[in-house]
Design an enzyme around this catalytic site. Sequence first.
Site, PDB file in Angstrom:
ATOM      1  N   GLY A 439      -2.031   1.386  -0.823  1.00  0.00           N
ATOM      2  CA  GLY A 439      -1.322   0.171  -1.158  1.00  0.00           C
ATOM      3  C   GLY A 439      -1.013  -0.673   0.066  1.00  0.00           C
ATOM      4  O   GLY A 439      -0.955  -1.884  -0.013  1.00  0.00           O
ATOM      5  N   GLY A 441      -2.720  -0.762   2.984  1.00  0.00           N
ATOM      6  CA  GLY A 441      -3.842  -1.201   3.790  1.00  0.00           C
ATOM      7  C   GLY A 441      -4.976  -0.202   3.760  1.00  0.00           C
ATOM      8  O   GLY A 441      -4.937   0.780   3.030  1.00  0.00           O
ATOM      9  N   THR A 442      -5.976  -0.483   4.596  1.00  0.00           N
ATOM     10  CA  THR A 442      -7.157   0.356   4.638  1.00  0.00           C
ATOM     11  C   THR A 442      -7.196   1.074   5.987  1.00  0.00           C
ATOM     12  O   THR A 442      -6.853   0.486   7.001  1.00  0.00           O
ATOM     13  CB  THR A 442      -8.414  -0.516   4.492  1.00  0.00           C
ATOM     14  OG1 THR A 442      -8.207  -1.375   3.383  1.00  0.00           O
ATOM     15  CG2 THR A 442      -9.642   0.324   4.274  1.00  0.00           C
ATOM     16  N   LYS A 456      -5.512   1.303  11.177  1.00  0.00           N
ATOM     17  CA  LYS A 456      -5.007   0.884   9.886  1.00  0.00           C
ATOM     18  C   LYS A 456      -4.925  -0.628   9.827  1.00  0.00           C
ATOM     19  O   LYS A 456      -4.279  -1.253  10.655  1.00  0.00           O
ATOM     20  CB  LYS A 456      -3.628   1.492   9.663  1.00  0.00           C
ATOM     21  CG  LYS A 456      -3.058   1.145   8.329  1.00  0.00           C
ATOM     22  CD  LYS A 456      -1.952   2.100   8.022  1.00  0.00           C
ATOM     23  CE  LYS A 456      -1.459   1.920   6.630  1.00  0.00           C
ATOM     24  NZ  LYS A 456      -0.483   2.933   6.305  1.00  0.00           N
ATOM     25  N   ASP A 553       7.958   6.352   1.280  1.00  0.00           N
ATOM     26  CA  ASP A 553       6.839   6.784   0.440  1.00  0.00           C
ATOM     27  C   ASP A 553       6.457   8.215   0.814  1.00  0.00           C
ATOM     28  O   ASP A 553       5.314   8.499   1.153  1.00  0.00           O
ATOM     29  CB  ASP A 553       5.666   5.818   0.601  1.00  0.00           C
ATOM     30  CG  ASP A 553       4.644   5.956  -0.516  1.00  0.00           C
ATOM     31  OD1 ASP A 553       4.928   6.694  -1.479  1.00  0.00           O
ATOM     32  OD2 ASP A 553       3.580   5.331  -0.441  1.00  0.00           O
TER      33      ASP A 553
END
Length: 739
Positions: A439, A441-442, A456, A553
């Site tokens: 959610g 980023g990649t 990231k 998270d």
Amino acid sequence: MTSHRGLTTTTLCLAIAIAAELLAGRAEGQCQNTKCGDVEIPYPFSTSLDKCAASAFEFDCNDTGNGVYKPFYGNVEVLSVSLQLGQVRVMNHISSSCYNLSSKEMDSDTWQLNMTGTPFMLSDSNKFTVVGCRTQAYIADQDYVGKYMSGCVSVCRRGDVWKATNGTCSGIGCCQTAIPKGLDYYQAFFDDSSMNTSGIYNRTPCSYAVLMDSSNFTFSTTYLTTSEFNNTYDGRAPMVLDWAIRSANSCEEAWKKMDSYACKSTNSECFNSTNGPGYTCNCSKGYEGNPYLEGPNGCRDIDECQDSKTHHCYGECRNKPGGFDCNCPAGSKGNATIPDGCRKDFRLPLKARLAIGAVICVLVGLFSFLGWEVIRHKRSIKKQALLRQTHEFFLQHGGQLLLEMMKVEGNVGFTLYERGEIETATSNFNKEHIIGEGGQGTVYRAALNGVNVAIKKCKEIDESRKMEFVQELVILCRVRHPNIVKLLGCCLQFEAPMLVYEFVQNKTLQELLDLHRSKRFHVTLGTRMRIAAESAEALAHLHSLPHPIIHGDVKPSNILLAEGLIAKVSDFGCSTIDENTQAVPKGTPGYIDPDYLLEYQLTSKNDVYSFGVILLELLTSKKPLSKDRKSLTLMFQEAMAEGTLFELLDSDMVDEASMRVMHQAAVLASQCLVVPGMTRPTMVLVAAELRRLALADEVQQCPQPPLVLEDLSFVEMGSTTSGVYSLEKKAVLSIEFAR
Ligand SMILES: *[C@@H]1O[C@H](CO)[C@@H](O)[C@H](O)[C@H]1NC(C)=O
Ligand SMILES: *[C@@H]1O[C@H](CO)[C@@H](O)[C@H](O)[C@H]1NC(C)=O
Ligand SMILES: *[C@@H]1O[C@H](CO)[C@@H](O)[C@H](O)[C@H]1NC(C)=O
Ligand SMILES: *[C@@H]1O[C@H](CO)[C@@H](O)[C@H](O)[C@H]1NC(C)=O
Ligand SMILES: *[C@@H]1O[C@H](CO)[C@@H](O)[C@H](O)[C@H]1NC(C)=O
Ligand SMILES: *[C@@H]1O[C@H](CO)[C@@H](O)[C@H](O)[C@H]1NC(C)=O
Ligand SMILES: *[C@@H]1O[C@H](CO)[C@@H](O)[C@H](O)[C@H]1NC(C)=O
Ligand SMILES: *[C@@H]1O[C@H](CO)[C@@H](O)[C@H](O)[C@H]1NC(C)=O
Ligand SMILES: *[C@@H]1O[C@H](CO)[C@@H](O)[C@H](O)[C@H]1NC(C)=O
Ligand SMILES: *[C@@H]1O[C@H](CO)[C@@H](O)[C@H](O)[C@H]1NC(C)=O
């Protein structure tokens, strides 16, 4: 008379010939495109009446009342079939969850769709869409068989519907999450146990969840207060499925089995399926029709000259197989494919031609010189623009501030990387480098200056948060803890900031537990307690900094495991530190604190709750959520109350010696899960208690077998398709919040 008889004989012969032709056609199994009601059903699809296609490609054509026929696949209505796109549109059922006033419980009505062994896969152009004001909904494939589970949370702060806005589906009243390719099973369900909507029943009686074609969805606030969303398509929503011929894994494999090769038409081509194994057929360029049929119904040459406007021919058009010729009429010259492109052909005297030639030469020389100059100028402008933009991004993301802070702070061991360095290291963000998508980023794997790193790429950050972002970076890069993934530096010269982390080789705790659940690897209680203690210490460290960091998270896929299964907490950084600036809900279904969903305010107690769920997972080896049972936290609380904890614990680990430790860990978990959260212990206390348990003699007795990663994963996966492994890995990382 004779002539009359002659005629009869001829007619008879003709009739016999036609009948024979027809019979031959039938005998060859010549299938045709067909129709059900208004829906075209091209071969290889067919209806059950025709008995023509393989049963997997057969639709029922049923009377839906008043003589209106519609095609169905099982109990799913089919809206349309596209051969060219390899897709069908169907109607998926909307799952709902409504508060029942009389029973005071949530009544759920959930759906599943099993397409295993059919030509269909869920298309990744769909989005899992959830509408509701206090709702956690999930999408999953088959429990314990598949690996995929994702979901999203939709809240309205204190049930206030008016915070939601029309057309925006980002967590307030509505949320959406993308799905990966390769899914052939769908089930939607709600986590009702922690979400009691009795308080907001008057305003939002029901929540809805459905996987649907996202282009056919625009959120309206009336979906929350009325049943409009459910009623628009009669309790259903349009969804896209990808289909392919799955009897061979790829075109190359299909060509080896020519007798079952589905691209029957002579002018057709084979394409690998873009979703799952298999292939689809398409007509070659310049042909149209059905590539799955032979002869006249197959791919036919397009007569481009019939429609010369779309094919641009303003001269004499001549059709040819697979294309057309377009020439100027006799006596003229030029380019007939552009309007007024043909000119009368007339000849000049030699001298005039020479003169014109010379003038043209001079002009061409002049223009090419000018052109070259212009290009050079443009290039330098472009280069400057890129430099300027790069610098602008740098400033936008607070680069100047960061530099100053770094000067003040002295050497913080933090590197500012150049745009070029990052681009080279990731081969311009090549897909092959992706090791995770979430959610926030990649994540790319790369080597910078010979050191393996994880880069990231954050989702673009909020304008108003840029200054905080930099402050966070400065704080984050000073976080030094053996159990926290180290931030090495960043690059602020892109539209979105890039964070560079140390690379952690091994798996995540999520993957480790999955290996255990599928009985491929045994994780001992000692290892579990140590991983728990290390993670708790990392979180405790974050919480006790002068400017505390709340992770927000905490979940097993964010606990990386380095060499020797050492825990390293990751995935904060793009997230926020400040408790009051949360713009979008954050967290993962199953781990998210119910308090947070009510109050919508991030505190360190939220991390304690999420950690409690992880602790439960470590003790029971069960997933926090499953469609077929209550949530793990609820089962646990009941078991604690009834004294049946023993039945819930992982039987692989329960033995007399470790029971004391497991019981104490369970008591600790129950303290972490108290709602409301005021009385939960701090992370520091949790860490101290876990460290004590991890060092207890009885858990130290059983040695942990070493984890041989590559062998394990590849031996198992070798038998199935190669895509599954990456799906598994990505799916785990995508169990995230939709934004
Ligand atoms: C359509 O008709 C077939 C055969 O009568 C029946 O088996 C099937 O259940 C029907 N499907 C639906 C969705 O009504
Ligand atoms: C098949 O051909 C059509 C029309 O030429 C094109 O739009 C479509 O993208 C093609 N499909 C594939 C899978 O290449
Ligand atoms: C509410 O629950 C009661 C008792 O379980 C059930 O009989 C009733 O049908 C439910 N009402 C609705 C609207 O589902
Ligand atoms: C939901 O909350 C209401 C009021 O707070 C309470 O009466 C009811 O028992 C709760 N239901 C469940 C299933 O927890
Ligand atoms: C889905 O269908 C496949 C093949 O028909 C079957 O093996 C599998 O058990 C089914 N899954 C469920 C959950 O019913
Ligand atoms: C959203 O649109 C609907 C009509 O489509 C309207 O009734 C509603 O008031 C709008 N909501 C807001 C918050 O503007
Ligand atoms: C989906 O949306 C498009 C355009 O918004 C519309 O033309 C089409 O009818 C919709 N399809 C369905 C099945 O609702
Ligand atoms: C949604 O619509 C379907 C079909 O009309 C109906 O059966 C179902 O009860 C509705 N669900 C809700 C929650 O209103
Ligand atoms: C199709 O897939 C196979 C195996 O995955 C691959 O070797 C082949 O190159 C692909 N063919 C095309 C045309 O992409
Ligand atoms: C004619 O013009 C078209 C479009 O401008 C161009 O693509 C084509 O190459 C030209 N053909 C010739 C023969 O010059």
